[in-house]
Design an enzyme around this catalytic site. Structure first.
Site, short mmCIF file in Angstrom:
data_model
loop_
_atom_site.label_atom_id
_atom_site.label_comp_id
_atom_site.label_asym_id
_atom_site.label_seq_id
_atom_site.Cartn_x
_atom_site.Cartn_y
_atom_site.Cartn_z
CG HIS A 1 24.52 -8.23 -24.26
ND1 HIS A 1 23.44 -8.19 -23.42
CD2 HIS A 1 24.36 -9.36 -25.02
CE1 HIS A 1 22.65 -9.24 -23.65
NE2 HIS A 1 23.19 -9.94 -24.63
CG HIS B 1 21.96 -10.28 -29.03
ND1 HIS B 1 20.66 -10.39 -28.59
CD2 HIS B 1 22.73 -10.88 -28.08
CE1 HIS B 1 20.64 -11.01 -27.43
NE2 HIS B 1 21.89 -11.32 -27.10
CD GLU B 2 26.64 -11.11 -28.08
OE1 GLU B 2 27.02 -10.62 -27.00
OE2 GLU B 2 25.94 -12.14 -28.15
#
Length: 404
Positions: free
Chosen positions: A30, A26-27
Site C-alpha cells: 500500500h 502487505h502494508e
C-alpha cells in the site's frame, strides 16, 4: 523445566516474527504504490494500539511499532481511522479538491490511483510468496520424486492397523490389490482408498514367494485440500524413500519463480474452493482459523523443525520452515484481504468498481453503513474462528477438566 518455559516463548516469538513480516509486506505494498501515486502517508504501523517506538522520515511519515503485535496499517493524511474512512476534520473539509490533490489526500486522488494503492497490499503478499518459494527451491531444492517410479515395497506396518491384522509385513512387495495389478507405490496409494471397510485380496512377494492375504482397509474420514470430507480406505502401511531414490531439483531463477507462482496459485485456488464449498454446504467451516490457530500452527512447524538431530540441521530446518510458513500465511492474508467485505481491501475495491460504473462515488452515509456492516461481519468471523481454535486446541476440554 527450562524447556517447558522456553519453548512457548520461542513459539510465540516465531509467530510474532512471521506475522509481522507478512503484515509489513502487505502494508508496504500500500505504502509504496501510494508514494508512487503522490499520496501523502501520515503513518506506517506494525502492530495495533499505542505506539511503542518509532521515528519520522524526511517526508513526514511516522514509522512506528505499536504495542499489540498483531496486524498493522498505513494511514493516509486524510484518514479518520485505520479503516481509511475519509476524515471529517473541518480543516480538511474546507479545502478545495485541487488543494486536496496537491496535498496528496488519498480520498481526492484519481480513481485509478486509489484502486492501484489498495490492490497493492494483497498483490505484495502474493509477490512476496512467489519469491519466497522461489528462494526455497533454489537454495534447498525441490522434491520432484516421481512415486510412479518407486517400487511398491512396504517398509512400515502400523501396529493395530488393517495391514497388521491381515498379516502384511515390512519388506513385502505388493503385486496386486483387489485383483488390480500394482507396479508402483503411487498405485498402492491411489488404489487402497477406494475400498473402505471392504475385504479385498492383496498379493505380495515375500522372500521370493507369492503370498495372498485378505485385508479390510479401515474406513476413515479424509479432508481434501478444498475442505470436502471423504471416506477413504486406510491400510496403515508406509514406504521410506531412500536417498538414492529421492530426486531433488535445484531450478534456476526463472524456473524457480515459475514454481513459486504455481505454488501460490495452488494455495489461493484451494482456499477459494474451500470457501466456495463452505457456502455451498459441502465443507465444514471448522477449518477456519484465527490468531490462536495460527499460533498453534506456527508452534507445530517450529517444533518439527527443532526436532532435527544436530544444531546446524535445526538451524537450516527452522529457516526453511519459517520462510515456507511465512509464504503460506502471506497467501492467506492476501486472499482474505481481497474478500469483498467493506473495511477490507476487497471491500474498498468493490466501492471503487461501483464508482467507476456510476461515474461518482457512493455517498458517505452508504459507505459508512457498509463499513459498519463489514466490521460487524469481521467481528463475527473473528469470534467464530476463535471458537474453532479453542476447540481444535482442546482448550475447552482443559477448562472443563479444571472446573469439574
Amino acid at each position: 523445566m527450562i524447556s517447558a518455559v522456553l519453548d512457548p516463548v520461542m513459539y510465540l516469538a516465531a509467530f510474532v516474527a512471521v506475522l509481522s513480516l507478512v503484515v509489513f509486506v502487505h502494508e508496504f505494498g500500500h505504502f509504496q504504490v501510494g508514494r508512487w501515486c503522490n499520496i501523502a502517508v501520515r503513518s506506517f504501523s506494525i502492530g495495533m494500539g499505542a505506539e511503542w517506538f518509532g521515528w519520522t522520515d524526511k517526508r513526514g511519515t511516522r514509522w512506528k511499532v505499536s504495542k499489540i503485535p498483531i496486524g498493522g496499517f498505513v494511514s493516509w493524511v486524510d484518514d479518520q481511522d485505520v479503516a481509511s474512512t475519509r476524515s471529517s476534520d473541518a480543516a480538511h473539509k474546507e479545502l478545495s479538491l485541487a488543494d486536496r490533490k496537491r496535498l496528496g489526500h488519498f480520498h481526492a486522488a484519481a480513481l485509478w490511483k486509489r484502486f492501484a494503492t489498495v490492490a497493492a497490499g494483497p498483490a505484495a503478499n502474493f509477490i512476496f510468496s512467489i519469491f519466497a518459494f522461489a528462494l526455497l527451491f533454489m537454495v534447498f531444492g525441490r522434491n520432484v520424486t516421481d512415486e510412479t517410479k518407486l517400487s511398491p515395497r512396504i517398509d512400515t506396518v502400523l501396529a493395530g492397523s488393517a495391514a497388521e491384522k491381515a498379516g502384511l509385513k515390512p519388506g513385502d512387495i505388493v503385486l496386486s490389490i483387489a485383483d488390480q495389478k500394482i507396479d508402483s507405490w503411487a498405485a498402492v496409494k491411489s488404489t487402497v482408498p477406494h475400498y473402505p471397510a471392504l475385504s479385498i485380496p492383496i498379493t505380495v512377494r515375500r522372500n521370493g514367494e507369492l503370498v495372498t492375504v485378505t485385508a479390510t482397509p479401515a474406513a476413515e474420514k479424509v479432508t481434501d485440500e478444498t475442505g470436502v470430507d471423504h471416506v477413504a480406505g486406510v491400510l496403515g502401511v508406509s514406504r521410506t524413500t531412500a536417498p538414492a531414490e529421492r530426486v531433488i531439483e535445484y531450478p534456476g531463477p526463472v524456473a524457480a519463480i515459475a514454481g513459486g507462482a504455481e505454488q501460490v496459485w495452488t494455495l489461493a485456488s484451494s482456499t477459494g474452493a474451500y470457501l466456495g464449498n463452505v457456502f455451498s454446504g459441502r465443507a465444514s467451516p471448522e477449518h477456519i482459523a484465527g490468531p490462536a490457530g495460527m499460533l498453534g500452527m506456527t508452534a507445530q512447524v517450529t517444533k518439527d523443525a527443532m526436532s532435527a538431530p544436530t544444531f546446524s540441521d535445526r538451524a537450516e530446518a527452522l529457516v526453511r520452515t519459517l520462510i515456507a510458513w511465512a509464504a503460506t500465511l502471506s497467501v492467506a492474508v492476501g486472499f482474505a484481504n481481497l474478500l469483498p467485505i467493506p473495511v477490507l481491501d476487497g471491500g474498498h475495491l468493490l466501492f471503487y468498481l461501483v464508482e467507476a460504473v456510476r461515474g461518482r462515488p457512493l455517498d458517505p452515509k452508504t459507505q459508512a453503513l457498509g463499513s459498519n456492516a463489514g466490521l460487524a461481519l469481521l467481528a463475527c468471523l473473528f469470534l467464530f474462528a476463535t471458537w474453532n481454535d479453542l476447540q481444535r486446541l482442546n482448550v475447552l476440554e482443559f477448562l472443563r477438566g479444571i472446573m469439574s
